[in-house]
Design a protein around this motif. Structure first.
Motif, PDB file in Angstrom:
ATOM      1  N   ALA A  24       5.193 -49.069 -13.824  1.00  0.00           N
ATOM      2  CA  ALA A  24       5.784 -50.210 -14.537  1.00  0.00           C
ATOM      3  C   ALA A  24       7.015 -49.770 -15.327  1.00  0.00           C
ATOM      4  O   ALA A  24       7.020 -48.718 -15.966  1.00  0.00           O
ATOM      5  N   GLN A  25       8.046 -50.584 -15.268  1.00  0.00           N
ATOM      6  CA  GLN A  25       9.256 -50.403 -16.065  1.00  0.00           C
ATOM      7  C   GLN A  25       9.276 -51.556 -17.066  1.00  0.00           C
ATOM      8  O   GLN A  25       9.145 -52.710 -16.680  1.00  0.00           O
ATOM      9  N   TYR A  26       9.430 -51.239 -18.340  1.00  0.00           N
ATOM     10  CA  TYR A  26       9.335 -52.252 -19.379  1.00  0.00           C
ATOM     11  C   TYR A  26      10.726 -52.650 -19.854  1.00  0.00           C
ATOM     12  O   TYR A  26      11.527 -51.801 -20.233  1.00  0.00           O
ATOM     13  N   ASN A  45      13.004 -49.347 -21.235  1.00  0.00           N
ATOM     14  CA  ASN A  45      12.276 -48.171 -21.708  1.00  0.00           C
ATOM     15  C   ASN A  45      12.817 -47.733 -23.071  1.00  0.00           C
ATOM     16  O   ASN A  45      12.501 -48.345 -24.058  1.00  0.00           O
ATOM     17  N   ASP A  46      13.683 -46.731 -23.164  1.00  0.00           N
ATOM     18  CA  ASP A  46      14.185 -46.266 -24.463  1.00  0.00           C
ATOM     19  C   ASP A  46      15.668 -46.551 -24.685  1.00  0.00           C
ATOM     20  O   ASP A  46      16.227 -46.127 -25.682  1.00  0.00           O
ATOM     21  N   ARG A  47      16.325 -47.227 -23.764  1.00  0.00           N
ATOM     22  CA  ARG A  47      17.777 -47.423 -23.858  1.00  0.00           C
ATOM     23  C   ARG A  47      18.135 -48.883 -24.051  1.00  0.00           C
ATOM     24  O   ARG A  47      17.563 -49.763 -23.424  1.00  0.00           O
ATOM     25  N   ILE A  48      19.128 -49.130 -24.891  1.00  0.00           N
ATOM     26  CA  ILE A  48      19.689 -50.471 -25.028  1.00  0.00           C
ATOM     27  C   ILE A  48      20.739 -50.612 -23.927  1.00  0.00           C
ATOM     28  O   ILE A  48      21.630 -49.770 -23.794  1.00  0.00           O
ATOM     29  N   MET A  67       6.245 -50.577  -7.719  1.00  0.00           N
ATOM     30  CA  MET A  67       6.996 -50.715  -8.966  1.00  0.00           C
ATOM     31  C   MET A  67       7.004 -52.167  -9.453  1.00  0.00           C
ATOM     32  O   MET A  67       7.272 -53.094  -8.696  1.00  0.00           O
ATOM     33  N   VAL A  68       6.669 -52.336 -10.714  1.00  0.00           N
ATOM     34  CA  VAL A  68       6.641 -53.650 -11.351  1.00  0.00           C
ATOM     35  C   VAL A  68       7.527 -53.578 -12.582  1.00  0.00           C
ATOM     36  O   VAL A  68       7.496 -52.594 -13.315  1.00  0.00           O
TER      37      VAL A  68
END
Length: 155
Positions: free
Chosen positions: A63-65, A88-91, A116-117
């Motif tokens: 999963a990619q958030y 994830n951690d990047r704007i 992948m979701v």
């Protein structure tokens, strides 16, 4: 009458705990290796919307958030109060979102690419135009399995 047999007192043998620390560290090491800790530092504030027909992600490792909402209070002095997108951690912007998802998908195995979701976690007050832009970027990246995070209305 005197008994011919002597009564022996039997003691329970002591438990050997010499190998216990080895066992504990082996189990601890196993769980450290197997557990996949993935947590993004949230740069977005979001209140999850309510939903009625909810399900769970089956393969969280693929999963990619994507977080959508106003910046967190720590980032508001630099970013203002406009809605931002975080992968994830990047704007990121919607254009960068497409490129990053393509790169992350290429780094996965073929089996994980199929599973992948992309999970969209948007603030309940987010303008739908921004969500539509994110969905368009996901289509361009080939990420067609999309999940929207929500909480149950019963809560």
């Amino acid at each position: 009458m005197v008994s011919r047999f002597k009564q022996f007192e039997r003691e329970v043998p002591a438990l050997n705990t010499a190998s216990l620390p080895d066992l504990i560290f082996t189990v601890l090491f196993f769980f450290m290796i197997v557990t996949h800790m993935r947590q993004a530092d949230l740069k977005v504030q979001y209140r999850v919307p309510q939903g009625t027909e909810l399900g769970r992600l089956t393969h969280k490792s693929t999963a990619q958030y994507v977080y959508i909402g106003p910046p967190s209070k720590e980032l508001q002095p630099t970013l203002g109060t406009e809605t931002i997108i975080q992968l994830n951690d990047r704007i990121v912007t919607t254009d960068e979102l497409c490129d990053l998802l393509i790169r992350q998908r290429q780094q996965m195995s073929d089996e994980d690419q199929e599973r992948m979701v992309v999970s969209i976690r948007a603030d309940r007050n987010t303008d739908f135009g921004i969500i539509a832009g994110v969905k368009q970027a996901l289509r361009q990246a080939g990420a067609l399995r999309v999940n929207y995070s929500a909480v149950d209305t019963d809560e």
